[in-house]
Design a protein around this motif. Structure first.
Motif, PDB file in Angstrom:
ATOM      1  N   ASP A 267       0.835  -1.206   0.000  1.00 24.86           N
ATOM      2  CA  ASP A 267       0.000   0.000   0.000  1.00 24.86           C
ATOM      3  C   ASP A 267       0.866   1.250   0.000  1.00 24.86           C
ATOM      4  OD1 ASP A 267      -2.472  -1.384   0.110  1.00 24.86           O
ATOM      5  OD2 ASP A 267      -2.343  -1.528   2.306  1.00 24.86           O
TER       6      ASP A 267
ATOM      7  N   GLU B 278       2.283   1.790  -3.422  1.00 24.13           N
ATOM      8  CA  GLU B 278       1.247   2.329  -4.320  1.00 24.13           C
ATOM      9  C   GLU B 278       0.976   3.804  -4.026  1.00 24.13           C
ATOM     10  OE1 GLU B 278      -2.310  -0.075  -4.991  1.00 24.13           O
ATOM     11  OE2 GLU B 278      -1.176  -1.831  -4.350  1.00 24.13           O
ATOM     12  N   LEU B 279       0.896   4.164  -2.744  1.00 25.05           N
ATOM     13  CA  LEU B 279       0.673   5.565  -2.391  1.00 25.05           C
ATOM     14  C   LEU B 279       1.840   6.438  -2.842  1.00 25.05           C
ATOM     15  CD1 LEU B 279      -0.921   5.204   1.150  1.00 25.05           C
ATOM     16  CD2 LEU B 279      -1.993   6.289  -0.842  1.00 25.05           C
TER      17      LEU B 279
ATOM     18  N   LYS C 275      -7.272   9.564  -7.039  1.00 26.67           N
ATOM     19  CA  LYS C 275      -6.458   8.355  -6.849  1.00 26.67           C
ATOM     20  C   LYS C 275      -5.927   8.253  -5.419  1.00 26.67           C
ATOM     21  CE  LYS C 275      -4.731   7.426 -11.494  1.00 26.67           C
ATOM     22  NZ  LYS C 275      -3.521   7.352 -12.338  1.00 26.67           N
TER      23      LYS C 275
ATOM     24  N   SER D 191      -8.889   7.733  -2.930  1.00 25.61           N
ATOM     25  CA  SER D 191      -9.481   6.414  -3.166  1.00 25.61           C
ATOM     26  C   SER D 191      -8.605   5.309  -2.602  1.00 25.61           C
ATOM     27  CB  SER D 191      -9.694   6.174  -4.663  1.00 25.61           C
ATOM     28  OG  SER D 191     -10.687   7.022  -5.162  1.00 25.61           O
ATOM     29  N   LYS D 192      -7.299   5.469  -2.750  1.00 26.82           N
ATOM     30  CA  LYS D 192      -6.388   4.454  -2.206  1.00 26.82           C
ATOM     31  C   LYS D 192      -6.486   4.412  -0.684  1.00 26.82           C
ATOM     32  CE  LYS D 192      -3.395   1.230  -2.105  1.00 26.82           C
ATOM     33  NZ  LYS D 192      -3.814  -0.125  -2.470  1.00 26.82           N
TER      34      LYS D 192
ATOM     35  N   GLU E 103      -9.592   2.626   0.126  1.00 28.00           N
ATOM     36  CA  GLU E 103      -9.423   1.208  -0.173  1.00 28.00           C
ATOM     37  C   GLU E 103      -8.673   0.494   0.955  1.00 28.00           C
ATOM     38  OE1 GLU E 103      -6.485  -1.273  -3.032  1.00 28.00           O
ATOM     39  OE2 GLU E 103      -7.627   0.311  -4.037  1.00 28.00           O
TER      40      GLU E 103
END
Length: 133
Positions: free
Chosen positions: A11, A14-15, A37, A40-41, A44
Motif C-alpha cells: 500500500d 502504491e501511495l 487516486k 481512493s487508495k 481502499e
C-alpha cells in the motif's frame, strides 16, 4: 485507524507512486485525477466498502465545490501556505510511512481546513438567512 491497522508495505509503495505521479497546481490544488487516486487508495486501505462507495459520491461534489468556489478556496490556501500550515498528500504519506496516527489525524484536519472554513462560513450564513426570513 483502519488505514493503519490494514496498511501493508505494498500500500505504501502504491501511495508513493500516486504521490510521485500527482499533478499539483498552485496553492496545493491537485489535478482531479490525482486527488481522486490518492483519496481512493486511502479509502481502499480501510477495507470499508461503504466508505469506498462514499468516495464515489463525494468526489463529484468536491469537484463542483473546487470549481464553483475557487475564489473562496484560493485565498485560504494562500494564507495556509504563508503560515506554513499546508499539508500535502506527500506530507500525509510521510505520516503513513512513519505509522504516525496522531500526526496523520492532525495532518488530515489541516489538509481539509479550506473546506471546513468554507462549510462553517456558508452554513452560518444560511442559518442567519433562515432566522431572518
Amino acid at each position: 485507524n483502519y488505514i493503519f491497522s490494514n496498511l501493508t508495505n505494498n500500500d505504501i509503495v502504491e501511495l508513493e507512486k500516486i504521490v510521485n505521479q500527482s499533478v499539483v497546481f498552485k496553492n496545493n490544488m491537485y489535478m482531479p485525477v490525482s486527488e481522486h487516486k490518492f483519496h481512493s487508495k486511502l479509502y481502499e486501505i480501510t477495507g470499508n466498502k461503504t466508505i469506498m462507495q462514499f468516495q464515489e459520491i463525494i468526489y463529484p461534489v468536491s469537484l463542483f465545490v473546487k470549481d464553483k468556489f475557487v475564489n473562496f478556496l484560493e485565498p485560504i490556501n494562500e494564507e495556509l501556505i504563508l503560515k506554513g500550515k499546508v499539508v500535502t498528500h506527500s506530507d500525509l504519506l510521510g505520516f503513513i510511512k512513519n505509522r504516525d496516527i496522531d500526526g496523520f489525524r492532525k495532518g488530515l484536519e489541516m489538509h481539509f481546513e479550506p473546506y471546513y472554513r468554507f462549510l462553517s462560513r456558508n452554513i452560518t450564513k444560511r442559518t442567519e438567512e433562515v432566522i431572518i426570513f
